[in-house]
Scaffold this motif. Sequence first.
Motif, PDB file in Angstrom:
ATOM      1  N   UNK A  43       0.812  -1.169   0.055  1.00 32.32           N
ATOM      2  CA  UNK A  43      -0.068   0.235   0.092  1.00 32.32           C
ATOM      3  C   UNK A  43       1.046   1.153   0.000  1.00 32.32           C
ATOM      4  N   UNK A  44       0.664   2.048  -0.945  1.00 28.63           N
ATOM      5  CA  UNK A  44       1.551   3.172  -0.861  1.00 28.63           C
ATOM      6  C   UNK A  44       0.560   4.667  -0.765  1.00 28.63           C
ATOM      7  N   UNK A  45       1.223   5.382  -0.048  1.00 25.05           N
ATOM      8  CA  UNK A  45       0.573   6.530   0.559  1.00 25.05           C
ATOM      9  C   UNK A  45       1.298   7.661   0.149  1.00 25.05           C
ATOM     10  N   UNK A  46       0.641   8.698  -0.735  1.00 24.02           N
ATOM     11  CA  UNK A  46       1.376   9.691  -1.231  1.00 24.02           C
ATOM     12  C   UNK A  46       1.083  11.065  -0.186  1.00 24.02           C
ATOM     13  N   UNK A  47       2.045  11.356   0.490  1.00 22.67           N
ATOM     14  CA  UNK A  47       2.087  12.368   1.316  1.00 22.67           C
ATOM     15  C   UNK A  47       2.807  13.815   0.862  1.00 22.67           C
ATOM     16  N   UNK A  48       2.716  14.192  -0.553  1.00 22.99           N
ATOM     17  CA  UNK A  48       3.179  15.123  -0.765  1.00 22.99           C
ATOM     18  C   UNK A  48       2.561  16.385  -0.391  1.00 22.99           C
ATOM     19  N   UNK A  49       3.415  17.502   0.296  1.00 20.39           N
ATOM     20  CA  UNK A  49       2.912  18.452   0.470  1.00 20.39           C
ATOM     21  C   UNK A  49       2.445  18.550   2.172  1.00 20.39           C
ATOM     22  N   UNK A  50       2.652  17.312   2.548  1.00 21.33           N
ATOM     23  CA  UNK A  50       2.053  17.040   4.035  1.00 21.33           C
ATOM     24  C   UNK A  50       3.097  16.810   4.943  1.00 21.33           C
ATOM     25  N   UNK A  51       2.921  16.831   6.410  1.00 21.74           N
ATOM     26  CA  UNK A  51       3.946  16.597   7.281  1.00 21.74           C
ATOM     27  C   UNK A  51       3.550  15.163   7.565  1.00 21.74           C
ATOM     28  N   UNK A  52       4.862  14.184   7.805  1.00 21.01           N
ATOM     29  CA  UNK A  52       4.757  12.956   8.407  1.00 21.01           C
ATOM     30  C   UNK A  52       5.436  13.032   9.666  1.00 21.01           C
ATOM     31  N   UNK A  53       4.809  12.689  10.762  1.00 19.99           N
ATOM     32  CA  UNK A  53       5.147  12.629  12.288  1.00 19.99           C
ATOM     33  C   UNK A  53       4.837  11.390  13.076  1.00 19.99           C
ATOM     34  N   UNK A  54       5.570  11.017  13.805  1.00 15.14           N
ATOM     35  CA  UNK A  54       4.985  10.150  14.760  1.00 15.14           C
ATOM     36  C   UNK A  54       3.464  10.435  15.572  1.00 15.14           C
ATOM     37  N   UNK A  55       2.977   9.280  15.461  1.00  6.93           N
ATOM     38  CA  UNK A  55       1.351   9.559  16.267  1.00  6.93           C
ATOM     39  C   UNK A  55       1.406  10.492  17.729  1.00  6.93           C
ATOM     40  N   UNK A  56       0.562  11.166  17.728  1.00  4.48           N
ATOM     41  CA  UNK A  56       0.614  11.954  18.878  1.00  4.48           C
ATOM     42  C   UNK A  56       0.099  11.099  20.186  1.00  4.48           C
ATOM     43  N   UNK A  57       0.905  11.488  21.346  1.00  4.50           N
ATOM     44  CA  UNK A  57       0.587  10.817  22.585  1.00  4.50           C
ATOM     45  C   UNK A  57       0.053  11.985  23.575  1.00  4.50           C
ATOM     46  N   UNK A  58      -1.053  11.526  24.172  1.00  6.21           N
ATOM     47  CA  UNK A  58      -2.029  12.422  24.889  1.00  6.21           C
ATOM     48  C   UNK A  58      -1.709  11.939  26.587  1.00  6.21           C
ATOM     49  N   UNK A  59      -0.824  12.653  27.245  1.00  2.00           N
ATOM     50  CA  UNK A  59      -0.374  12.233  28.433  1.00  2.00           C
ATOM     51  C   UNK A  59      -1.683  12.386  29.350  1.00  2.00           C
ATOM     52  N   UNK A  60      -2.385  12.888  29.185  1.00  2.00           N
ATOM     53  CA  UNK A  60      -3.640  13.564  30.052  1.00  2.00           C
ATOM     54  C   UNK A  60      -4.834  13.173  29.484  1.00  2.00           C
ATOM     55  N   UNK A  61      -5.250  12.080  29.690  1.00  2.00           N
ATOM     56  CA  UNK A  61      -6.773  11.854  29.055  1.00  2.00           C
ATOM     57  C   UNK A  61      -7.710  11.133  29.950  1.00  2.00           C
ATOM     58  N   UNK A  62      -8.886  11.329  29.990  1.00  2.00           N
ATOM     59  CA  UNK A  62      -9.767  10.426  30.932  1.00  2.00           C
ATOM     60  C   UNK A  62     -10.772   9.488  29.961  1.00  2.00           C
ATOM     61  N   UNK A  63     -10.253   8.952  28.839  1.00  2.00           N
ATOM     62  CA  UNK A  63     -10.651   8.106  28.070  1.00  2.00           C
ATOM     63  C   UNK A  63     -11.007   6.763  28.707  1.00  2.00           C
ATOM     64  N   UNK A  64     -10.276   6.388  29.826  1.00  2.00           N
ATOM     65  CA  UNK A  64     -10.691   5.260  30.451  1.00  2.00           C
ATOM     66  C   UNK A  64     -12.178   4.996  30.863  1.00  2.00           C
ATOM     67  N   UNK A  65     -12.856   6.174  31.030  1.00  2.00           N
ATOM     68  CA  UNK A  65     -14.349   6.106  31.225  1.00  2.00           C
ATOM     69  C   UNK A  65     -15.147   6.073  29.998  1.00  2.00           C
ATOM     70  N   UNK A  66     -14.578   6.310  28.909  1.00  5.33           N
ATOM     71  CA  UNK A  66     -15.404   6.075  27.507  1.00  5.33           C
ATOM     72  C   UNK A  66     -14.952   5.468  26.462  1.00  5.33           C
ATOM     73  N   UNK A  67     -13.688   4.585  26.606  1.00  6.97           N
ATOM     74  CA  UNK A  67     -13.169   3.883  25.633  1.00  6.97           C
ATOM     75  C   UNK A  67     -13.888   2.519  25.302  1.00  6.97           C
ATOM     76  N   UNK A  68     -14.560   2.006  26.509  1.00  4.18           N
ATOM     77  CA  UNK A  68     -14.955   0.840  26.149  1.00  4.18           C
ATOM     78  C   UNK A  68     -16.366   1.145  25.525  1.00  4.18           C
ATOM     79  N   UNK A  69     -16.990   2.203  25.572  1.00  4.07           N
ATOM     80  CA  UNK A  69     -18.205   2.390  24.730  1.00  4.07           C
ATOM     81  C   UNK A  69     -17.896   3.058  23.366  1.00  4.07           C
ATOM     82  N   UNK A  70     -16.636   3.572  23.140  1.00  6.09           N
ATOM     83  CA  UNK A  70     -16.264   4.116  21.770  1.00  6.09           C
ATOM     84  C   UNK A  70     -14.983   3.766  21.477  1.00  6.09           C
ATOM     85  N   UNK A  71     -14.739   2.625  21.200  1.00  2.00           N
ATOM     86  CA  UNK A  71     -13.299   1.934  21.024  1.00  2.00           C
ATOM     87  C   UNK A  71     -12.735   2.221  19.528  1.00  2.00           C
TER      88      UNK A  71
END
Length: 520
Positions: A43-71
């Motif tokens: 699979x080839x993804x053309x990223x011309x004109x875009x930034x390729x970065x590591x995925x963002x890491x959210x240090x402060x989330x409360x998603x443990x209370x909603x992730x089960x319902x919205x995986x």
Amino acid sequence: MFDIVINGGDLVDGTGAPRRRGNVGVVGDRIAEVSTEKLAGKREIDATGQVVAPGFIDLHSHADYTLEGHPGAATQIHQGVTTLITGNCGHSPFPFTDLGLIRRASIIDDRALSWNWRDAAGFREIVDGAALNVGLQVGHNAVRLAVLGDVDRAPDEDELTRMCELVKTAARQGVVGFSTGLIYAPGVFADAAEVRALVTAAASAGLLYSTHMRNEAATLLDAVREAIEAAELSGARLEISHLKAMGPENHGKVAEALALIDAARGRGVDVAADVYPYTASSTSLVSRLSAWAVDGGKDALLARLADAAVRERIAAELRARFGRDIDPEGVIIADLPIGAESPHMGLSIAEIGRRVGTDPAEAALRVLEEHAANVAIVNHAMSEADVETVLRHPWVSVASDGWILSERGAGRPHPRSFGTYARVLGRYVRERGVLTVEEAVRKMTALPASRARLTDRGVLAAGKAADIAVFDPGAIIDNSTFEQPWQLATGCSTVLVNGVPALLDGSATGRRGGAVLSPE
């Protein structure tokens, strides 16, 4: 032949180094090659004109209370977020022995939870395999509830030992940190000695210590000193959560708070902070009340509100904060169960008071009383200058303080759940020039990864996990507002989570490559 290649993009690798044109090859769940040569893949993804970065890491989330319902985590995936650190502000849905107690004490809506677990190990099984990665923290409130219940008293020596053992057990079960929320019951009842003992237990197990400090208003600097002292005495890594100064009288104090952090780092204390890019916070309406009013949990609060003399004392103490660190015009009802005050959703407690013929303090108590004290607010109380000051600091990560939501829902939730990362890149990088794109990405990737000791993430390099975000730096933007929050961010085209495409051509794929992560 690579499984996936991303060609032609500007690589912003997470380290803060200048962007460079390059290509990324992925095999399985790993980055196999980063090259200046064009790569070929299934699979080839053309990223011309875009930034390729590591995925963002959210240090402060409360998603443990909603992730089960919205995986599927659409609200986060569309921003480029690939990892969430949960269990913040002292709140975690484990450990517990008395389900009724932990639910009664929680300030977070837990209607989406099945509660089919008792500890961190059981909860890991529930959230493993979502669309994004999760790193769990164990919360002080849950630990205290499990040993002491929701009453205002200090633990004896045996009880404190049991609390420390619960923290160490969670560490053995793979959590990345221990958190406190020292404005929330029952954590608010803990003195500095109790906190230090628990932080010492966390540090001995290699955990990060994340804290919603005891005060973010008039005594902000004392709260920073308390947090640093706990870390300095225990040797803990300290993360000061969502650093800010609440209330007009306190605006500007963040510079002094950052100076305290710098001084501590100069002494060898491993302390950093995080921030969200908004001038409003969001929490429970209960948290605006004096600690004694919530001794015993929400049921006890409701009983006190039924006593006219006690109710007036609660209201008087709330009024005393108006104009100092609470603006009643800025305390907006964000969410509450269906009931008598539902028509007032989206209004301030000041406006509710005007409509029903009372003052803002009594209006707040009426809303709490009518809705079993389950009321979320958005609180407009910070300054834009402070947000920028904190955001610029080199040891401050970007974090949302949000949770996973559906793409369309009820209430007026804080837009940070929908737009934090896109807002930084759109407003504070592109529009205002507060940060370069390289520095913003570092604050979203390598820096938070280092705080949680996720050593195989946060940098675009061969051998690292294939968590990758591709976005258009000229178009990425948050669309969620306080008035119309239910809008996804746009401008992020591709997101890979452990090599699995979660977002392609700007649309969620429904595929889930996430895992529960442990520190290394």
